[in-house]
Scaffold this motif. Structure first.
Motif, PDB file in Angstrom:
ATOM      1  N   THR A 160      -6.380   4.539   6.673  1.00  0.00           N
ATOM      2  CA  THR A 160      -6.991   3.348   7.270  1.00  0.00           C
ATOM      3  C   THR A 160      -8.391   3.075   6.743  1.00  0.00           C
ATOM      4  OG1 THR A 160      -7.789   4.656   9.147  1.00  0.00           O
ATOM      5  CG2 THR A 160      -5.645   3.575   9.389  1.00  0.00           C
ATOM      6  N   LEU A 206       0.833  -1.195   0.000  1.00  0.00           N
ATOM      7  CA  LEU A 206       0.000   0.000   0.000  1.00  0.00           C
ATOM      8  C   LEU A 206       0.875   1.256   0.000  1.00  0.00           C
ATOM      9  CD1 LEU A 206      -2.591  -1.092   2.728  1.00  0.00           C
ATOM     10  CD2 LEU A 206      -2.789  -1.318   0.244  1.00  0.00           C
ATOM     11  N   PHE A 223      -6.737  -1.059   2.047  1.00  0.00           N
ATOM     12  CA  PHE A 223      -6.316  -1.277   3.440  1.00  0.00           C
ATOM     13  C   PHE A 223      -7.333  -2.175   4.141  1.00  0.00           C
ATOM     14  CE2 PHE A 223      -6.049  -0.373   7.916  1.00  0.00           C
ATOM     15  CZ  PHE A 223      -4.736  -0.006   8.186  1.00  0.00           C
ATOM     16  N   ASP A 252      -8.967   3.406   3.388  1.00  0.00           N
ATOM     17  CA  ASP A 252      -8.751   3.031   1.993  1.00  0.00           C
ATOM     18  C   ASP A 252      -9.311   1.619   1.781  1.00  0.00           C
ATOM     19  OD1 ASP A 252      -7.759   2.192  -0.459  1.00  0.00           O
ATOM     20  OD2 ASP A 252      -5.732   2.917  -0.113  1.00  0.00           O
ATOM     21  N   ARG A 279       2.352   4.964   0.858  1.00  0.00           N
ATOM     22  CA  ARG A 279       2.483   5.737   2.087  1.00  0.00           C
ATOM     23  C   ARG A 279       2.332   7.219   1.771  1.00  0.00           C
ATOM     24  NH1 ARG A 279       5.032   2.618   6.147  1.00  0.00           N
ATOM     25  NH2 ARG A 279       6.003   0.696   5.415  1.00  0.00           N
ATOM     26  N   ARG A 283      -0.513   6.026   4.693  1.00  0.00           N
ATOM     27  CA  ARG A 283      -1.658   5.160   4.477  1.00  0.00           C
ATOM     28  C   ARG A 283      -2.927   5.709   5.097  1.00  0.00           C
ATOM     29  NH1 ARG A 283       2.061  -0.228   5.370  1.00  0.00           N
ATOM     30  NH2 ARG A 283       2.962  -0.133   3.275  1.00  0.00           N
TER      31      ARG A 283
END
Length: 255
Positions: A235, A229, A240, A237, A231, A233
């Motif tokens: 949470t 994933l 994710f 997404d 960066r 990130r």
């Protein structure tokens, strides 16, 4: 990163403790693990699965019962300045200021006073503690105390950083802030990182790769997951959340 020889190799690592002189308690069994240069590896597992013992063994604070640990192809037989360790408990000297806590390891190494100040200034700035140099630990929040520990470990210029559930004592909001800070610091000054946690969101937020451990003793590696994933990130997404759901289902972790 993975096209180069691994930085750390654990080969069939086992650790058994002796209690009451005769009772054998196996804590680690056949741990085989590779960690690559500048990789952010997270070891994920519930309490009492051996992950802290694994980290302490890599740090040289525990001696393997069998198996080996190598770094840069050389066997590790005890503590080395090339490996830094940040504990869950803050491990600060309460009678020393923030700066003094960071500088103590540099002074023990015999570094010149001007260089000590230069190094401590750099790492106190990196962790966002300029202006707090003369504070004492009792004057700091939990997150600030942990940043002192991170600055102290970084200041000794280790090749590998080990972090043992460093945010476990923090409230949820401070913990998320410190996760963001850890990711920022790692991006600024890349080191090989091995980070232990029991929190799946924390693991996914930080890791290049997650290694999970079985939820019972003796601890052993269960699975490994790449975390491709971008960066920083998010949470929320969908990618994710999808990876979170897959790991949760496969590992049956308690969230």
């Amino acid at each position: 990163m993975k096209n180069t020889p691994p930085k750390i190799v654990c080969d069939k690592l086992c650790k058994t403790f002796v209690q009451k002189r005769t009772q054998l308690v196996p804590v680690l069994k056949d741990i085989s693990l590779e960690v690559h240069e500048q990789e952010f590896l997270v070891i994920l597992g519930p309490g009492q699965c051996g992950k802290t013992t694994l980290l302490r063994t890599i740090a040289g604070l525990e001696t393997p019962t069998s198996g080996t640990i190598t770094m840069n192809g050389k066997k590790l037989d005890g503590p080395t300045p090339d490996i830094g360790l940040v504990f869950q408990s803050y491990m600060l000297f309460p009678w020393k200021t923030v700066r003094q806590n960071v500088e103590i390891g540099l002074e023990v190494r015999g570094m010149e006073k001007d260089e000590v100040r230069k190094v401590s200034d750099h790492y106190l700035g990196m962790v966002g503690l300029h202006g707090f140099e003369d504070y004492y630990p009792h004057q700091l929040s939990g997150g600030m105390k942990q940043r002192v520990g991170i600055a102290r470990a970084y200041s000794l210029n280790p090749q590998v950083m080990l972090l043992d559930e460093p945010f476990g004592q923090l409230d949820a909001q401070t913990r998320f802030f410190m996760e963001q800070e850890t990711e920022r610091i790692w991006q600024m000054d890349k080191r090989t990182m091995i980070f232990v946690t029991n929190n799946i969101d924390e693991a996914l937020f930080l890791a290049d790769r997650i290694v999970t451990m079985e939820d019972k003793l003796p601890g052993h590696v269960r699975s490994s997951y790449d975390v491709p994933l971008p960066r920083p990130r998010d949470t929320m997404d969908p990618a994710f959340l999808e990876l979170r759901a897959r790991i949760t289902e496969e590992q049956k972790l308690t969230l």
